[in-house]
Design an enzyme around this catalytic site. Structure first.
Site, PDB file in Angstrom:
ATOM      1  N   ARG A  33       0.846  -1.191   0.000  1.00  0.00           N
ATOM      2  CA  ARG A  33       0.000   0.000   0.000  1.00  0.00           C
ATOM      3  C   ARG A  33       0.886   1.247   0.000  1.00  0.00           C
ATOM      4  O   ARG A  33       2.018   1.217   0.506  1.00  0.00           O
ATOM      5  CB  ARG A  33      -0.918   0.015   1.222  1.00  0.00           C
ATOM      6  CG  ARG A  33      -1.824  -1.203   1.336  1.00  0.00           C
ATOM      7  CD  ARG A  33      -2.576  -1.195   2.655  1.00  0.00           C
ATOM      8  NE  ARG A  33      -3.478  -2.340   2.776  1.00  0.00           N
ATOM      9  CZ  ARG A  33      -3.122  -3.519   3.332  1.00  0.00           C
ATOM     10  NH1 ARG A  33      -1.890  -3.677   3.812  1.00  0.00           N
ATOM     11  NH2 ARG A  33      -3.979  -4.515   3.410  1.00  0.00           N
TER      12      ARG A  33
ATOM     13  N   LYS B 165      -1.474  -2.910   8.173  1.00  0.00           N
ATOM     14  CA  LYS B 165      -2.602  -2.509   9.013  1.00  0.00           C
ATOM     15  C   LYS B 165      -2.561  -3.231  10.354  1.00  0.00           C
ATOM     16  O   LYS B 165      -2.236  -4.413  10.412  1.00  0.00           O
ATOM     17  CB  LYS B 165      -3.918  -2.820   8.293  1.00  0.00           C
ATOM     18  CG  LYS B 165      -4.196  -1.926   7.088  1.00  0.00           C
ATOM     19  CD  LYS B 165      -5.547  -2.235   6.492  1.00  0.00           C
ATOM     20  CE  LYS B 165      -5.892  -1.294   5.347  1.00  0.00           C
ATOM     21  NZ  LYS B 165      -7.211  -1.584   4.759  1.00  0.00           N
TER      22      LYS B 165
ATOM     23  N   HIS C 136      -3.770   2.349  -5.707  1.00  0.00           N
ATOM     24  CA  HIS C 136      -4.165   0.950  -5.556  1.00  0.00           C
ATOM     25  C   HIS C 136      -4.116   0.199  -6.882  1.00  0.00           C
ATOM     26  O   HIS C 136      -4.112  -1.031  -6.896  1.00  0.00           O
ATOM     27  CB  HIS C 136      -5.570   0.870  -4.940  1.00  0.00           C
ATOM     28  CG  HIS C 136      -5.558   0.336  -3.534  1.00  0.00           C
ATOM     29  ND1 HIS C 136      -4.742   0.853  -2.556  1.00  0.00           N
ATOM     30  CD2 HIS C 136      -6.230  -0.689  -2.948  1.00  0.00           C
ATOM     31  CE1 HIS C 136      -4.930   0.198  -1.431  1.00  0.00           C
ATOM     32  NE2 HIS C 136      -5.812  -0.754  -1.644  1.00  0.00           N
TER      33      HIS C 136
ATOM     34  N   ARG D 189      -1.134  -1.866  -6.880  1.00  0.00           N
ATOM     35  CA  ARG D 189      -1.351  -3.024  -5.995  1.00  0.00           C
ATOM     36  C   ARG D 189      -2.194  -4.074  -6.720  1.00  0.00           C
ATOM     37  O   ARG D 189      -1.902  -5.268  -6.676  1.00  0.00           O
ATOM     38  CB  ARG D 189      -2.032  -2.543  -4.714  1.00  0.00           C
ATOM     39  CG  ARG D 189      -2.246  -3.608  -3.645  1.00  0.00           C
ATOM     40  CD  ARG D 189      -2.620  -2.903  -2.349  1.00  0.00           C
ATOM     41  NE  ARG D 189      -3.229  -3.773  -1.375  1.00  0.00           N
ATOM     42  CZ  ARG D 189      -2.560  -4.544  -0.517  1.00  0.00           C
ATOM     43  NH1 ARG D 189      -1.225  -4.568  -0.560  1.00  0.00           N
ATOM     44  NH2 ARG D 189      -3.185  -5.291   0.368  1.00  0.00           N
TER      45      ARG D 189
ATOM     46  N   HIS E 230      -3.288  -9.567   3.185  1.00  0.00           N
ATOM     47  CA  HIS E 230      -4.721  -9.722   3.411  1.00  0.00           C
ATOM     48  C   HIS E 230      -4.976 -10.665   4.582  1.00  0.00           C
ATOM     49  O   HIS E 230      -4.376 -11.742   4.657  1.00  0.00           O
ATOM     50  CB  HIS E 230      -5.413 -10.293   2.162  1.00  0.00           C
ATOM     51  CG  HIS E 230      -5.624  -9.287   1.085  1.00  0.00           C
ATOM     52  ND1 HIS E 230      -5.859  -9.620  -0.234  1.00  0.00           N
ATOM     53  CD2 HIS E 230      -5.630  -7.925   1.115  1.00  0.00           C
ATOM     54  CE1 HIS E 230      -6.005  -8.520  -0.954  1.00  0.00           C
ATOM     55  NE2 HIS E 230      -5.869  -7.487  -0.162  1.00  0.00           N
TER      56      HIS E 230
ATOM     57  N   TYR F  77      -9.268 -11.077  -7.258  1.00  0.00           N
ATOM     58  CA  TYR F  77      -8.313 -10.984  -8.364  1.00  0.00           C
ATOM     59  C   TYR F  77      -8.424 -12.164  -9.320  1.00  0.00           C
ATOM     60  O   TYR F  77      -7.961 -12.078 -10.454  1.00  0.00           O
ATOM     61  CB  TYR F  77      -6.884 -10.868  -7.820  1.00  0.00           C
ATOM     62  CG  TYR F  77      -6.661  -9.582  -7.078  1.00  0.00           C
ATOM     63  CD1 TYR F  77      -6.593  -8.367  -7.757  1.00  0.00           C
ATOM     64  CD2 TYR F  77      -6.554  -9.563  -5.686  1.00  0.00           C
ATOM     65  CE1 TYR F  77      -6.405  -7.181  -7.085  1.00  0.00           C
ATOM     66  CE2 TYR F  77      -6.359  -8.373  -5.006  1.00  0.00           C
ATOM     67  CZ  TYR F  77      -6.289  -7.191  -5.700  1.00  0.00           C
ATOM     68  OH  TYR F  77      -6.130  -6.007  -5.029  1.00  0.00           O
TER      69      TYR F  77
END
Length: 300
Positions: free
Chosen positions: A150, A174, A246, A249, A272, A281
């Site tokens: 990110r 995160k 993004h 990404r 993730h 994806y």
């Protein structure tokens, strides 16, 4: 409005910071959405959180739709307020959660946008590497495409997080979750050029700054700064439209899957928490393969 309302928000923000370990960016969104609901309470002359009923939630939803909020925004606000009242119930500050029955509108199913390999080549070609800032910008673009990290993660990389010998970078994701991501020779060469021939010039005597990517003043390059750099790159390329961070990404994940990478590995590289976040994806990859087939097969 009752002072207990503001105190409840303060307690909830502390809970997000300490127990949930949310990022400041996420906490600001929670704070904004809850404050927005407090304004609605004032408009409806609701003085206490205990007095909020399901009927009021319905009115609030109607207000959001009348103000033309996107479904995704409405869903985020409802999810935020549901969590807020759930916390209040847990702390016995209210007796029930009026948002528990509120249905979150389903968002539009949009496939992630990504760049084709020729488009990525055009982006890299748009990077000039003769200047100090040009070397930095090339290194940023190469690293984002090579790792799929990110932009916020990229802006927080420190020199100590980078292992040039092993070609890996330690990323702080995160919730302060960490992961190591490898990068290839193109990113390695661009980083080497930037560190040896540009970064020391950007420091401007501020040798204590340990961030990898610096702005022209020698300070930390922010996520907003990286977005501006990417937008300028696309303006100088042959591509049309706007780039959003993004997309790199999404491109990273799509190209890996299209070339045979397994989904679990891509999940780990992207950071993730759930495989379902990565599975989107596969739909992109299927569409990518279909378009390639239709374009190149002689009897398509």
């Amino acid at each position: 409005m009752d002072q207990n309302v503001n105190n409840s928000l303060h307690l909830f923000i502390e809970y997000l910071q300490i127990e949930k370990n949310y990022t400041q960016y996420t906490i600001e969104h929670y704070h904004h959405d809850i404050r927005e609901f407090f304004m609605f309470m004032s408009e409806q002359a609701i003085m206490n959180l205990e007095d909020v009923k399901y009927f009021d939630v319905r009115l609030f939803l109607t207000k959001l739709y009348n103000e033309k909020f996107a479904r995704r925004s409405v869903a985020r606000k409802i999810s935020c307020l549901r969590s807020f009242f759930k916390f209040l119930v847990r702390e016995r500050l209210v007796s029930d959660n009026p948002f528990a029955l509120a249905s979150i509108p389903k968002g539009e199913k949009k496939l992630p946008e990504f760049f084709y390999e020729k488009e990525m080549s055009a982006l890299f070609h748009a990077c000039e590497t003769e200047t100090i800032l040009g070397k930095r910008n090339k290194a940023i673009l190469e690293l984002l495409y090579a790792t799929g990290m990110r932009v916020s993660e990229c802006s927080h990389i420190r020199m100590k997080d980078l292992d040039m010998y092993l070609s890996t970078v330690l990323v702080h994701g995160k919730g302060n979750k960490q992961r190591y991501i490898p990068f290839g020779s193109y990113a390695h060469d661009a980083l080497e050029d930037y560190i040896q021939n540009a970064r020391k010039n950007l420091l401007s005597g501020n040798s204590a700054n340990d961030y990898l990517f610096l702005n022209f003043r020698g300070g930390q390059l922010t996520a907003r700064g990286i977005r501006l750099i990417l937008n300028k790159l696309i303006e100088h390329s042959s591509l049309t439209g706007k780039i959003h961070p993004h997309m790199l990404r999404h491109t990273f994940a799509t190209h890996l899957l299209a070339n045979g990478a397994d989904m679990r590995t891509v999940q780990e590289l992207l950071g993730h928490a759930f495989l379902s976040s990565t599975q989107v994806y596969t739909h992109v990859t299927n569409e990518y393969l279909r378009k390639t087939y239709m374009t190149h097969h002689p009897r398509a």
